[in-house]
Motif scaffolding. Structure first.
Motif, PDB file in Angstrom:
ATOM      1  N   UNK A   1       1.938  76.082  20.991  1.00 24.89           N
ATOM      2  CA  UNK A   1       2.378  75.284  19.847  1.00 24.89           C
ATOM      3  C   UNK A   1       3.294  74.180  20.355  1.00 24.89           C
ATOM      4  N   UNK A   2       3.370  73.110  19.570  1.00 21.80           N
ATOM      5  CA  UNK A   2       4.173  71.943  19.956  1.00 21.80           C
ATOM      6  C   UNK A   2       5.247  71.682  18.909  1.00 21.80           C
ATOM      7  N   UNK A   3       6.426  71.339  19.376  1.00 20.50           N
ATOM      8  CA  UNK A   3       7.525  70.956  18.477  1.00 20.50           C
ATOM      9  C   UNK A   3       8.049  69.596  18.903  1.00 20.50           C
ATOM     10  N   UNK A   4       8.174  68.681  17.942  1.00 22.47           N
ATOM     11  CA  UNK A   4       8.796  67.380  18.199  1.00 22.47           C
ATOM     12  C   UNK A   4      10.062  67.291  17.354  1.00 22.47           C
ATOM     13  N   UNK A   5      11.025  66.508  17.803  1.00 23.05           N
ATOM     14  CA  UNK A   5      12.294  66.444  17.082  1.00 23.05           C
ATOM     15  C   UNK A   5      12.102  65.988  15.637  1.00 23.05           C
ATOM     16  N   UNK A   6      11.244  64.977  15.446  1.00 23.26           N
ATOM     17  CA  UNK A   6      11.102  64.395  14.108  1.00 23.26           C
ATOM     18  C   UNK A   6      10.634  65.428  13.085  1.00 23.26           C
TER      19      UNK A   6
ATOM     20  N   UNK B   1      11.034  68.743  13.334  1.00 24.28           N
ATOM     21  CA  UNK B   1      11.701  70.037  13.475  1.00 24.28           C
ATOM     22  C   UNK B   1      12.987  70.073  12.646  1.00 24.28           C
ATOM     23  N   UNK B   2      13.618  71.241  12.604  1.00 24.09           N
ATOM     24  CA  UNK B   2      14.861  71.369  11.851  1.00 24.09           C
ATOM     25  C   UNK B   2      16.039  70.714  12.559  1.00 24.09           C
TER      26      UNK B   2
ATOM     27  N   UNK C   1      20.426  76.265  18.962  1.00 26.39           N
ATOM     28  CA  UNK C   1      19.927  77.113  17.873  1.00 26.39           C
ATOM     29  C   UNK C   1      18.411  76.972  17.712  1.00 26.39           C
ATOM     30  N   UNK C   2      17.916  75.778  17.942  1.00 27.52           N
ATOM     31  CA  UNK C   2      16.456  75.610  17.919  1.00 27.52           C
ATOM     32  C   UNK C   2      15.826  76.467  19.016  1.00 27.52           C
ATOM     33  N   UNK C   3      16.440  76.453  20.195  1.00 26.24           N
ATOM     34  CA  UNK C   3      15.914  77.250  21.302  1.00 26.24           C
ATOM     35  C   UNK C   3      15.970  78.742  20.974  1.00 26.24           C
TER      36      UNK C   3
END
Ligand code: CP
Length: 340
Positions: free
Chosen positions: A101-106, A108-109, A118-120
């Motif tokens: 899966x991919x997470x980008x800052x825009x 994400x929370x 906390x994201x990690x």
């Protein structure tokens, strides 16, 4: 617009680069994390290259070793733009059977104020086995590594490090020249802001290459020779003299201060690699660039697309090298040799 960050002084970058990866969980022979090129010794690099050979062949024959990461979860967390690094990690992980899966800052929370740590921790709680992270801040990958139970791979943190790029570059050179021992490599461009060059200087030196760097005065830190054991010259002609490899670097406008700003046409006039200028190097010289390339600035189109260019080979090899890295994160040496 990409976030602007101050260039990281080479001293700090080097200090971060030599910090050993933490070793507090069961892991493969590579170490728990890959945060900097200096996490690896030459023997480990060679084992990765052998594994990459196997994956390159398997991918070409469309018979990837899907069991290698079966049941594992790989997350790509990219807070800066990327084409090559992100896609090659995702392809490598999928071909080896991982859930990806991919997470980008825009999206994400973090856009709502959540901290990086906390994201990690959130991703860790979801069972991420390997987090591949790119971030504009030097040290961000190490920060994530401190709070996660899995493995972290640095896919580029500010001006600090890009170890997987340096490994795929060295792998590409080894396939071309068999050995990097005494290979004369000229690195040209924005040395000051490049994480690629910091990691490449570590890997190339570890494998025995003879490295000379050049670029505009404002973009070559005064202490680069002393810190990395390379030679610094002022002109492109001096750098290309006897070069077997020319590695061009992009102007990192997103990390430049006003004082260091460099107009692309001025850079091209003095440091752009053209077919005519390549004649200053050895006749069999090869040309590399980590990408993305600004055609007509770092390389002319005829050079980038010419017979001496390894640019497309670098990209192809990136998938195999990153597959080897992901595999080595979770498996011991038996696992690496067990892939056919
Ligand atoms: N060389 C490199 O890191 O390219 P991307 O920014 O496209 O990942």
């Amino acid at each position: 617009m990409a976030a602007r960050t101050s260039p990281v002084p080479l001293g700090r970058a080097n200090a971060l680069a030599v910090a050993p990866a933490q070793d507090k969980a069961s892991h493969g022979w590579l170490g728990r994390h890959l945060l900097a090129a200096s996490d690896l010794c030459p023997a480990q690099m060679q084992r990765l290259f052998s594994a990459a050979d196997t994956h390159l062949q398997a991918f070409a024959e469309r018979r990837p070793a899907r069991h290698v990461l079966a049941g594992r979860t790989v997350l790509t967390v990219f807070f800066e733009p990327s084409t090559r690094t992100r896609v090659s990690f995702e392809l490598a992980a999928k071909r080896l059977g991982a859930d990806v899966a991919h997470i980008a800052q825009a999206g994400s929370s973090m856009a709502k104020g959540e901290t990086l740590q906390d994201t990690a921790r959130t991703l860790d709680a979801m069972g991420a086995d390997i987090i591949v992270v790119r971030h504009p801040q030097a040290g961000a990958a190490a920060d994530i590594a401190r709070v996660t139970g899995g493995h972290v791979v640095n896919a580029g943190d500010g001006s600090h490090a890009h170890p997987t790029q340096a490994l795929l570059d060295a792998y590409t050179l080894q396939r071309r020249f068999q050995s990097l021992q005494n290979l004369r490599v000229a690195i040209v461009g924005d040395i000051a802001h490049s994480r690629v060059v910091r990691s490449n200087l570590v890997v190339l030196k570890a494998l025995g290459a003879d490295v000379v760097v050049t670029g505009p005065r404002s973009l070559v830190p005064a202490d680069v020779a002393a810190r990395f054991g390379c030679t610094v010259v002022r002109t492109l002609k001096e750098a290309l003299d006897s070069a077997q490899v020319v590695m061009a670097l992009r102007l990192q406008h997103e990390r430049m201060t006003t004082a260091a700003a460099m107009q692309p046409h001025v850079f091209a006039e003095h440091f752009g690699i053209t077919a005519e200028r390549l004649s200053w190097a050895r006749p069999d010289v090869v040309v590399m660039h980590p990408g993305p390339v600004n055609r007509g600035v770092e390389l002319t189109s005829d050079v980038m697309d010419g017979a001496q260019s390894l640019v497309w080979a670098q990209i192809k090899h990136g998938v195999a090298v990153r597959a080897a890295i992901l595999q080595a994160m979770v498996q011991g040496p038996e696992g690496l040799s067990g892939v056919q």
